[in-house]
Design an enzyme around this catalytic site. Structure first.
Site, PDB file in Angstrom:
ATOM      1  CB  SER A  52      -0.860   0.032   1.269  1.00 26.43           C
ATOM      2  OG  SER A  52      -1.783  -1.023   1.287  1.00 26.43           O
ATOM      3  CG  ASP A  68     -16.133   0.672   6.009  1.00 27.11           C
ATOM      4  OD1 ASP A  68     -16.303   1.684   5.290  1.00 27.11           O
ATOM      5  OD2 ASP A  68     -16.431  -0.470   5.645  1.00 27.11           O
ATOM      6  CB  ILE A 100      -9.328   5.660   1.398  1.00 33.16           C
ATOM      7  CG1 ILE A 100      -8.729   5.128   2.708  1.00 33.16           C
ATOM      8  CG2 ILE A 100     -10.709   5.088   1.159  1.00 33.16           C
ATOM      9  CD1 ILE A 100      -9.533   5.511   3.928  1.00 33.16           C
ATOM     10  CB  ALA A 151     -14.126   1.810  -8.625  1.00 31.92           C
ATOM     11  CE1 TYR A 176      -7.175   4.963 -11.482  1.00 31.81           C
ATOM     12  CE2 TYR A 176      -7.996   7.187 -11.837  1.00 31.81           C
ATOM     13  CZ  TYR A 176      -7.417   6.243 -11.025  1.00 31.81           C
ATOM     14  OH  TYR A 176      -7.084   6.575  -9.734  1.00 31.81           O
ATOM     15  CE  LYS A 230      -7.719   8.322  -6.845  1.00 28.34           C
ATOM     16  NZ  LYS A 230      -7.654   8.186  -5.369  1.00 28.34           N
ATOM     17  CB  THR A 281      -1.104  -0.954  -4.753  1.00 27.87           C
ATOM     18  OG1 THR A 281      -2.104  -0.297  -5.547  1.00 27.87           O
ATOM     19  CG2 THR A 281       0.076  -0.009  -4.550  1.00 27.87           C
ATOM     20  CB  SER A 326      -6.182  -0.058  -5.277  1.00 31.77           C
ATOM     21  OG  SER A 326      -6.712  -0.135  -3.990  1.00 31.77           O
TER      22      SER A 326
HETATM   23  P1  NAD Z   1      -4.298  -0.181  -1.650  1.00 39.36           P
HETATM   24  O1  NAD Z   1      -5.269  -1.202  -2.157  1.00 39.36           O
HETATM   25  O2  NAD Z   1      -3.100  -0.696  -0.950  1.00 39.36           O
HETATM   26  O3  NAD Z   1      -5.008   0.899  -0.739  1.00 39.36           O
HETATM   27  C1  NAD Z   1      -6.362   1.261  -0.891  1.00 39.36           C
HETATM   28  C2  NAD Z   1      -6.912   1.357   0.521  1.00 39.36           C
HETATM   29  O4  NAD Z   1      -8.252   1.859   0.507  1.00 39.36           O
HETATM   30  C3  NAD Z   1      -6.945  -0.006   1.236  1.00 39.36           C
HETATM   31  O5  NAD Z   1      -6.242   0.073   2.441  1.00 39.36           O
HETATM   32  C4  NAD Z   1      -8.423  -0.204   1.510  1.00 39.36           C
HETATM   33  O6  NAD Z   1      -8.676  -0.886   2.717  1.00 39.36           O
HETATM   34  C5  NAD Z   1      -8.882   1.247   1.586  1.00 39.36           C
HETATM   35  N1  NAD Z   1     -10.332   1.360   1.525  1.00 39.36           N
HETATM   36  C6  NAD Z   1     -11.158   1.043   0.489  1.00 39.36           C
HETATM   37  N2  NAD Z   1     -12.444   1.216   0.866  1.00 39.36           N
HETATM   38  C7  NAD Z   1     -12.420   1.652   2.161  1.00 39.36           C
HETATM   39  C8  NAD Z   1     -13.419   1.990   3.106  1.00 39.36           C
HETATM   40  N3  NAD Z   1     -14.728   1.912   2.826  1.00 39.36           N
HETATM   41  N4  NAD Z   1     -13.033   2.397   4.341  1.00 39.36           N
HETATM   42  C9  NAD Z   1     -11.726   2.469   4.666  1.00 39.36           C
HETATM   43  N5  NAD Z   1     -10.736   2.147   3.813  1.00 39.36           N
HETATM   44  C10 NAD Z   1     -11.082   1.742   2.577  1.00 39.36           C
HETATM   45  O7  NAD Z   1      -3.884   0.636  -2.978  1.00 39.36           O
HETATM   46  P2  NAD Z   1      -3.033   1.978  -3.163  1.00 39.36           P
HETATM   47  O8  NAD Z   1      -2.651   1.975  -4.586  1.00 39.36           O
HETATM   48  O9  NAD Z   1      -2.000   2.103  -2.119  1.00 39.36           O
HETATM   49  O10 NAD Z   1      -4.146   3.115  -2.994  1.00 39.36           O
HETATM   50  C11 NAD Z   1      -4.044   4.177  -2.062  1.00 39.36           C
HETATM   51  C12 NAD Z   1      -4.465   5.477  -2.703  1.00 39.36           C
HETATM   52  O11 NAD Z   1      -3.519   5.859  -3.684  1.00 39.36           O
HETATM   53  C13 NAD Z   1      -5.815   5.410  -3.430  1.00 39.36           C
HETATM   54  O12 NAD Z   1      -6.514   6.626  -3.241  1.00 39.36           O
HETATM   55  C14 NAD Z   1      -5.382   5.271  -4.869  1.00 39.36           C
HETATM   56  O13 NAD Z   1      -6.390   5.717  -5.773  1.00 39.36           O
HETATM   57  C15 NAD Z   1      -4.202   6.219  -4.860  1.00 39.36           C
HETATM   58  N6  NAD Z   1      -3.300   6.089  -6.001  1.00 39.36           N
HETATM   59  C16 NAD Z   1      -2.777   4.887  -6.337  1.00 39.36           C
HETATM   60  C17 NAD Z   1      -1.948   4.786  -7.436  1.00 39.36           C
HETATM   61  C18 NAD Z   1      -1.386   3.453  -7.867  1.00 39.36           C
HETATM   62  O14 NAD Z   1      -1.007   3.320  -9.028  1.00 39.36           O
HETATM   63  N7  NAD Z   1      -1.304   2.468  -6.985  1.00 39.36           N
HETATM   64  C19 NAD Z   1      -1.623   5.929  -8.193  1.00 39.36           C
HETATM   65  C20 NAD Z   1      -2.151   7.163  -7.807  1.00 39.36           C
HETATM   66  C21 NAD Z   1      -3.006   7.230  -6.717  1.00 39.36           C
END
Ligand code: NAD
Length: 255
Positions: A20, A64, A92, A95, A155, A162, A193, A195
């Site tokens: 994450s 949550d 967080i 989708a 996306y 976003k 990750t 997600s």
């Molecule tokens: P990740 O899956 O590790 O993290 C996503 C988190 O959101 C998880 O911990 C999940 O438990 C949490 N979540 C989802 N629904 C929830 C809810 N109802 N209540 C509480 N928590 C909830 O993936 P990540 O890539 O580390 O994502 C973290 C952030 O970074 C997100 O906003 C994602 O859009 C953003 N992001 C990711 C990337 C990428 O390429 N990985 C790029 C840009 C932005």
């Protein structure tokens, strides 16, 4: 030398596992001496996140973001434990998988609203819950992606969420600025990750960035984390309402 966040308490929402972005951020905040609180989403994540929290000498509390009462309980627990907060990281998003693979025009009403609720509205409800704990000012930070302003294949509904999230950052920054609370987003380049794996053909996005970004490589989670340290610290005391790109420069390219 004292850490950049010595004496500060930071809440990090969104650690699911070691991959994450929130975990990389938590590690960097800890390195800079922050007192850390992590959250986990439901019992399925509890054990794993408690283990990671222990390694970081952090507390782990349930949250949550779709459950308003859990946010209230979280704020209460932090008030009792620490009395205040200086930094909050909102990492967080969610989708439905089908909405990250089929044509955007087929997005269902339910899928659209779910993405908005978890990925954008939650920043509003988190900010409302934590603002009273930031009486001395503070920093709220969220994670966005280029899909907010450009079309990135598959996306889809998350790009629209976003876009709402980035606008939310600006409105919150305006609301909370007079209280000394800064609100910013990091727009991170793609990182593998849990997600990200939900987005169809995500590996093609990674390949395109490595080929075309000015730095000719993908983004490291630690680079996102170091920018989070900056935004959480007093070094960024004049920065609010911004979206800062940490993406190896990809977003400047036309062709
Ligand atoms: P990740 O899956 O590790 O993290 C996503 C988190 O959101 C998880 O911990 C999940 O438990 C949490 N979540 C989802 N629904 C929830 C809810 N109802 N209540 C509480 N928590 C909830 O993936 P990540 O890539 O580390 O994502 C973290 C952030 O970074 C997100 O906003 C994602 O859009 C953003 N992001 C990711 C990337 C990428 O390429 N990985 C790029 C840009 C932005």
């Amino acid at each position: 030398m004292p850490g950049l966040l010595e004496g500060k308490t930071a809440l990090v929402l969104g650690v699911a596992n070691r991959w994450s972005l929130a975990y990389a951020i938590a590690q960097a905040l800890k390195r800079e001496s922050a007192d850390l609180i992590l959250t986990f989403q439901g019992d399925r994540q509890r054990q794993g996140v408690e283990q990671l929290a222990e390694e970081l000498s952090a507390a782990a509390l349930p949250c949550d973001v779709t459950q308003e009462e859990e946010l209230g309980l979280l704020a209460e627990a932090i008030k009792t434990r620490s009395g205040r907060l200086d930094a909050v990281v909102h990492s967080i998003a969610f989708a439905g998988k089908e909405d990250l693979s089929r044509p955007f025009v087929e997005t269902s009403r339910g899928g659209f609203l779910l993405a908005q609720e978890v990925s954008a509205y939650s920043l509003v409800s988190v900010a409302r819950a934590v603002a009273p704990l930031m009486a001395g000012g503070g920093s709220i930070l969220t994670l966005s992606y280029l899909g907010a302003t450009r079309v990135v294949p598959n996306y889809n509904v998350m790009g629209v969420a976003k876009a709402a999230l980035e606008a939310t950052v600006r409105y919150l920054a305006s609301d909370l600025g007079p209280s000394g609370i800064r609100v910013n987003a990091i727009s991170a380049g793609p990182v593998k990750t849990a997600s990200a794996r939900g987005v169809k053909d995500f590996s093609k996005v990674l390949d395109a960035v490595a080929e075309r970004a000015p730095l000719r490589r993908n983004t490291e989670p630690a680079e996102v984390a170091d920018t989070a340290v900056f935004l959480a610290s007093d070094l960024a005391r004049g920065v609010t309402g911004n979206v800062i790109f940490v993406d190896a420069g990809f977003q400047i390219m036309g062709l």
